[in-house]
Design an enzyme around this catalytic site. Structure first.
Site, mmCIF file in Angstrom:
data_model
loop_
_atom_site.group_PDB
_atom_site.id
_atom_site.type_symbol
_atom_site.label_atom_id
_atom_site.label_comp_id
_atom_site.label_asym_id
_atom_site.label_seq_id
_atom_site.Cartn_x
_atom_site.Cartn_y
_atom_site.Cartn_z
ATOM 1 N N LYS A 122 1.017 -1.114 0.091
ATOM 2 C CA LYS A 122 0.011 -0.035 0.046
ATOM 3 C C LYS A 122 1.099 1.115 -0.069
ATOM 4 C CE LYS A 122 -2.413 -2.761 -0.467
ATOM 5 N NZ LYS A 122 -2.449 -4.032 -0.531
ATOM 6 N N GLY B 178 8.707 -22.216 16.107
ATOM 7 C CA GLY B 178 7.990 -22.934 17.098
ATOM 8 C C GLY B 178 7.198 -24.209 16.418
ATOM 9 N N ILE C 22 -2.428 -9.666 -6.152
ATOM 10 C CA ILE C 22 -1.110 -9.170 -6.226
ATOM 11 C C ILE C 22 -0.690 -8.496 -7.566
ATOM 12 C CG2 ILE C 22 1.428 -9.676 -5.932
ATOM 13 C CD1 ILE C 22 0.651 -11.412 -3.653
ATOM 14 N N GLY D 142 -1.069 -17.235 -6.308
ATOM 15 C CA GLY D 142 -1.674 -17.498 -4.982
ATOM 16 C C GLY D 142 -0.671 -17.884 -3.906
ATOM 17 N N HIS E 180 -23.736 15.786 1.765
ATOM 18 C CA HIS E 180 -23.406 16.147 0.437
ATOM 19 C C HIS E 180 -22.441 17.353 0.440
ATOM 20 C CE1 HIS E 180 -24.552 17.355 -3.580
ATOM 21 N NE2 HIS E 180 -24.432 18.679 -3.137
HETATM 22 P P1 FAD Z 1 1.178 -14.090 8.320
HETATM 23 O O1 FAD Z 1 1.149 -12.767 8.334
HETATM 24 O O2 FAD Z 1 1.926 -14.920 7.038
HETATM 25 O O3 FAD Z 1 2.229 -14.345 9.617
HETATM 26 C C1 FAD Z 1 2.746 -15.828 10.089
HETATM 27 C C2 FAD Z 1 3.824 -15.401 10.938
HETATM 28 O O4 FAD Z 1 4.254 -16.605 11.504
HETATM 29 C C3 FAD Z 1 5.088 -15.027 10.127
HETATM 30 O O5 FAD Z 1 5.693 -14.020 10.764
HETATM 31 C C4 FAD Z 1 5.929 -16.369 9.914
HETATM 32 O O6 FAD Z 1 7.123 -16.177 9.693
HETATM 33 C C5 FAD Z 1 5.585 -16.991 11.420
HETATM 34 N N1 FAD Z 1 5.917 -18.549 11.507
HETATM 35 C C6 FAD Z 1 5.198 -19.287 10.448
HETATM 36 N N2 FAD Z 1 5.402 -20.693 10.817
HETATM 37 C C7 FAD Z 1 6.144 -20.116 11.995
HETATM 38 C C8 FAD Z 1 6.644 -21.450 13.124
HETATM 39 N N3 FAD Z 1 6.352 -22.369 12.950
HETATM 40 N N4 FAD Z 1 7.112 -20.691 14.197
HETATM 41 C C9 FAD Z 1 7.256 -19.268 14.351
HETATM 42 N N5 FAD Z 1 6.969 -18.596 13.388
HETATM 43 C C10 FAD Z 1 6.219 -19.036 12.447
HETATM 44 N N6 FAD Z 1 -4.384 -8.911 3.034
HETATM 45 C C11 FAD Z 1 -5.302 -7.854 3.059
HETATM 46 O O7 FAD Z 1 -6.088 -8.232 4.033
HETATM 47 N N7 FAD Z 1 -5.157 -6.355 2.671
HETATM 48 C C12 FAD Z 1 -4.131 -6.244 1.939
HETATM 49 O O8 FAD Z 1 -4.104 -5.109 1.347
HETATM 50 C C13 FAD Z 1 -3.060 -7.224 1.652
HETATM 51 N N8 FAD Z 1 -2.083 -6.857 0.941
HETATM 52 C C14 FAD Z 1 -1.232 -7.919 0.539
HETATM 53 C C15 FAD Z 1 -0.117 -7.727 -0.158
HETATM 54 C C16 FAD Z 1 0.933 -8.681 -0.596
HETATM 55 C C17 FAD Z 1 1.814 -8.267 -1.343
HETATM 56 C C18 FAD Z 1 0.829 -9.969 0.001
HETATM 57 C C19 FAD Z 1 1.650 -10.981 0.055
HETATM 58 C C20 FAD Z 1 -0.215 -10.223 1.075
HETATM 59 C C21 FAD Z 1 -1.331 -9.382 1.135
HETATM 60 N N9 FAD Z 1 -2.194 -9.510 2.138
HETATM 61 C C22 FAD Z 1 -3.251 -8.611 2.246
HETATM 62 C C23 FAD Z 1 -2.676 -10.817 2.782
HETATM 63 C C24 FAD Z 1 -1.959 -10.939 4.180
HETATM 64 O O9 FAD Z 1 -0.630 -10.428 4.230
HETATM 65 C C25 FAD Z 1 -2.216 -12.043 4.889
HETATM 66 O O10 FAD Z 1 -3.817 -12.428 4.891
HETATM 67 C C26 FAD Z 1 -2.008 -12.066 6.319
HETATM 68 O O11 FAD Z 1 -0.607 -11.692 6.690
HETATM 69 C C27 FAD Z 1 -2.249 -13.308 7.086
HETATM 70 O O12 FAD Z 1 -2.048 -13.221 8.343
HETATM 71 P P2 FAD Z 1 -1.527 -14.509 9.248
HETATM 72 O O13 FAD Z 1 -1.208 -13.909 10.711
HETATM 73 O O14 FAD Z 1 -2.192 -15.538 9.193
HETATM 74 O O15 FAD Z 1 -0.190 -14.881 8.824
HETATM 75 P P1 NAD Z 2 -4.864 -14.747 -6.208
HETATM 76 O O1 NAD Z 2 -5.563 -16.135 -5.948
HETATM 77 O O2 NAD Z 2 -5.586 -13.462 -5.869
HETATM 78 O O3 NAD Z 2 -4.535 -14.698 -7.806
HETATM 79 C C1 NAD Z 2 -3.666 -15.531 -8.509
HETATM 80 C C2 NAD Z 2 -4.088 -15.529 -9.904
HETATM 81 O O4 NAD Z 2 -3.136 -16.422 -10.527
HETATM 82 C C3 NAD Z 2 -5.492 -16.216 -10.207
HETATM 83 O O5 NAD Z 2 -6.046 -15.450 -10.944
HETATM 84 C C4 NAD Z 2 -5.048 -17.490 -10.819
HETATM 85 O O6 NAD Z 2 -6.077 -18.098 -11.820
HETATM 86 C C5 NAD Z 2 -3.861 -17.206 -11.522
HETATM 87 N N1 NAD Z 2 -2.795 -18.428 -11.571
HETATM 88 C C6 NAD Z 2 -2.689 -19.460 -10.852
HETATM 89 N N2 NAD Z 2 -1.724 -20.302 -11.568
HETATM 90 C C7 NAD Z 2 -1.413 -19.763 -12.668
HETATM 91 C C8 NAD Z 2 -0.682 -20.220 -13.710
HETATM 92 N N3 NAD Z 2 0.347 -21.182 -13.678
HETATM 93 N N4 NAD Z 2 -0.454 -19.065 -14.821
HETATM 94 C C9 NAD Z 2 -0.791 -18.186 -14.826
HETATM 95 N N5 NAD Z 2 -2.140 -17.795 -13.926
HETATM 96 C C10 NAD Z 2 -1.962 -18.498 -12.789
HETATM 97 O O7 NAD Z 2 -3.213 -14.721 -5.605
HETATM 98 P P2 NAD Z 2 -2.322 -13.788 -5.601
HETATM 99 O O8 NAD Z 2 -2.513 -12.629 -6.498
HETATM 100 O O9 NAD Z 2 -0.907 -14.404 -5.580
HETATM 101 O O10 NAD Z 2 -2.550 -13.311 -4.089
HETATM 102 C C11 NAD Z 2 -2.417 -14.032 -2.873
HETATM 103 C C12 NAD Z 2 -3.364 -13.671 -1.855
HETATM 104 O O11 NAD Z 2 -3.020 -12.723 -1.259
HETATM 105 C C13 NAD Z 2 -4.808 -13.037 -2.293
HETATM 106 O O12 NAD Z 2 -5.563 -14.380 -2.759
HETATM 107 C C14 NAD Z 2 -5.316 -12.436 -1.030
HETATM 108 O O13 NAD Z 2 -5.822 -13.412 -0.361
HETATM 109 C C15 NAD Z 2 -3.964 -12.010 -0.448
HETATM 110 N N6 NAD Z 2 -3.742 -10.611 -0.890
HETATM 111 C C16 NAD Z 2 -4.851 -9.824 -0.503
HETATM 112 C C17 NAD Z 2 -4.625 -8.290 -0.932
HETATM 113 C C18 NAD Z 2 -5.467 -7.507 -0.677
HETATM 114 O O14 NAD Z 2 -6.554 -7.744 0.254
HETATM 115 N N7 NAD Z 2 -5.766 -6.301 -1.138
HETATM 116 C C19 NAD Z 2 -3.542 -7.847 -1.606
HETATM 117 C C20 NAD Z 2 -2.669 -9.026 -2.299
HETATM 118 C C21 NAD Z 2 -2.607 -10.189 -1.699
#
Ligand code: FAD
Ligand code: NAD
Length: 478
Positions: A58, A122, A195, A281, A455
């Site tokens: 963001k 962990g 993404i 994904g 408004h």
């Molecule tokens: P995580 O955030 O993945 O945290 C898990 C933590 O546990 C990590 O620090 C990991 O290192 C640690 N861990 C794992 N296994 C172990 C272990 N065995 N021992 C100790 N530590 C461990 N979601 C949104 O809602 N809005 C967004 O705008 C958004 N943007 C995103 C943009 C990108 C580029 C990406 C990649 C993801 C985005 N997401 C977004 C998705 C969001 O980041 C995840 O849904 C969220 O972080 C999940 O939270 P979590 O706590 O389940 O796991």
């Molecule tokens: P995604 O599931 O949103 O999109 C992956 C896309 O890749 C899909 O359209 C799928 O059909 C396509 N795909 C899969 N395999 C493929 C292949 N071999 N060749 C071409 N296309 C293929 O996954 P993402 O964009 O990687 O993001 C992962 C997850 O992270 C999201 O689903 C979401 O849960 C989270 N995320 C959320 C936000 C947000 O909330 N704004 C932002 C970033 C990520």
């Protein structure tokens, strides 16, 4: 002697750190174990979301949006800016500063709430009805802690595809794409998901020529069709070259970038990019999370199996966030964390999985909650639709944001209860909140229609779309 806690949380992402803080607030002696290390090799709390996900993406979306406005939109207002340029180093440093401020904020919050924070991996080592043992390994050191309850919040990691092996140099995943030191001339993106669209937009606005290769024939299949169509047109107008129905067969890094081969309905193609982002994904990060003897159940994709209230089936062991079923969203994980903490304290589990907002932070933004029109059709539901274009609101026009964005409600034909809300347009991320509140309160479109909206605001489009369900929008023909 092992350390003893009421609750041990594994993972300090938005699911785990929020669960830990809520447990501490409820009076539990809580430890949170996390193994994440930032690019500098130092431990950093906040998980994917704060370090390499929601927040840094963001930050870059905002920087690139500001730049794009200065370059291409200021002139609409009569503002002339000559030779505008962007310093990518400064942009990345700003992003890092934001990440640093938030991740160190979690450290402070842990301190303030008396949550013990341990760095290391962990692993659930033993389980019985009396409690659990968790191994914590940090480099060479291994310690055992005991906990009455364990919350697993280990999150997710990017999915790899063998045809495009990530080297974090020319072929990168989302983490690498947050750190390009210069704008790639030609940027390839595999996957037109959240993404792909967000990070494709970032680098596209900064000048990259972006080509997206998506396997499916449908653009954003989980989004309401009408809304997805508007979004696709807008993104294409901005220069994103979105190719659907593409099967990437090979991506090879070389001296001058990446050579990519793919197939679509027209046959086989070859192309070259300077950088390639693989974003197809994410998968649960459940490797080495528990000893086999514990009996923690994972499904065939590695997700921790849980019931409706995040219980794993092992007494006093719960799992939340990306590692369990449901959308991979930070706010979904955080709310599960709170709900589990409160359940441990004897309160009912309160998650409503039917109303979880989704947002894609492109421009226009796309946001939705509840059911799409297509889902309702498939369910055979009797429903009514109300839509309203931003172009018919004074505020959007004053902002030069008329465009083709709109708000759409789908409501039950008999009860008028709102079943879905879908927005593509300016600040859809903020506007969706009103619909979410209404839906959570089981509100009707009539409820929203009778509320006074300020408004001129963008929220008037929400108001008018609610009125449109009953064909009585004021500022458009019904
Ligand atoms: P995580 O955030 O993945 O945290 C898990 C933590 O546990 C990590 O620090 C990991 O290192 C640690 N861990 C794992 N296994 C172990 C272990 N065995 N021992 C100790 N530590 C461990 N979601 C949104 O809602 N809005 C967004 O705008 C958004 N943007 C995103 C943009 C990108 C580029 C990406 C990649 C993801 C985005 N997401 C977004 C998705 C969001 O980041 C995840 O849904 C969220 O972080 C999940 O939270 P979590 O706590 O389940 O796991
Ligand atoms: P995604 O599931 O949103 O999109 C992956 C896309 O890749 C899909 O359209 C799928 O059909 C396509 N795909 C899969 N395999 C493929 C292949 N071999 N060749 C071409 N296309 C293929 O996954 P993402 O964009 O990687 O993001 C992962 C997850 O992270 C999201 O689903 C979401 O849960 C989270 N995320 C959320 C936000 C947000 O909330 N704004 C932002 C970033 C990520």
């Amino acid at each position: 002697m092992p350390d003893k806690y009421d609750v041990a949380v594994i993972g300090a992402g938005p699911a785990g750190y929020v669960a830990a803080i809520r447990c501490a607030q409820l009076g539990f002696n809580t430890v949170c174990i996390d193994d994440f290390k930032g690019g500098d090799g130092k431990a950093s709390l906040g998980g994917t979301c704060l370090n390499v996900g929601c927040i840094p993406s963001k930050a870059l979306l905002d920087s690139s949006e500001q730049y794009h406005r200065v370059k291409h939109q200021c002139s609409i207002h009569g503002i002339q800016v000559k030779n505008a340029s962007i310093d990518i180093g400064e942009m990345l440093a700003r992003k890092e500063k934001i990440v640093q401020s938030l991740t160190s904020g979690i450290k402070q919050l842990f301190k303030a709430n008396k949550v013990t924070s341990l760095h290391g991996h962990g692993k659930l080592a033993e389980h019985s009805s009396r409690g659990c043992k968790v191994e914590v390994e940090d480099g060479k050191e291994k310690r055992i802690i005991e906990a009455r309850h364990v919350i697993l919040a280990c999150g997710s990691i990017p999915i790899d595809i063998p045809v495009a092996p990530v080297d974090q140099k020319t072929i990168v995943d989302s983490t690498g794409a947050l750190d390009f030191k210069e704008v790639p001339g030609r940027l390839g993106v595999i996957g037109a998901g959240v993404i792909g669209l967000e990070l494709g937009s970032v680098w596209g606005r900064l000048g990259a020529d972006v080509t997206i290769l998506e396997a499916l024939d449908t653009f954003l299949p989980t989004v309401d069709k009408q809304i997805a169509r508007v979004a696709q047109k807008q993104f294409e107008k901005q220069g994103l070259d979105i190719n659907l129905g593409c099967k990437v067969t090979e991506a090879k890094s070389g001296e001058n970038g990446v050579a990519v081969k793919y197939e679509d309905k027209d046959g086989a193609h070859k192309t070259e990019f300077d950088r390639l982002i693989v974003c197809v994904g994410r998968r649960p990060n459940t490797n080495d999370l528990s000893h086999e003897s514990v009996g923690l159940k994972l499904d065939d994709r590695g997700f921790i199996e849980v019931d409706d209230s995040c219980s794993t089936g092992l007494e006093n062991v719960y799992a939340v966030g990306d590692a369990v079923r449901g959308p991979m969203l930070a706010h979904k994980g955080s709310e599960e964390g709170v709900a589990v903490a409160e359940m441990i304290a004897g309160q009912p589990f309160h998650m409503n999985y039917d109303v979880i907002p989704w947002v894609i932070y492109t421009w226009p933004e796309v946001a939705w909650a509840g059911k799409t029109e297509e889902q309702l059709k498939d369910d055979g539901a009797d429903y009514r639709v109300g839509t309203f274009p931003f172009a018919a609101t004074g505020r959007a026009l004053a902002m030069s944001e008329g465009g083709s964005g709109r708000v759409k409600f789908v409501a039950d034909a008999k009860t008028d209860r709102i079943l879905g809300a879908h927005i593509v347009g300016p600040y859809a991320s903020e506007l969706i909140a009103e619909a979410v509140v209404a839906m959570e309160f089981e509100g009707s479109s009539e409820d929203l229609a009778r509320i006074v909206h300020a408004h001129p605001t963008l929220s008037e489009a929400v108001h008018e779309a609610a009125l449109a369900v009953d064909k009585r929008a004021i500022h458009k023909a019904n």
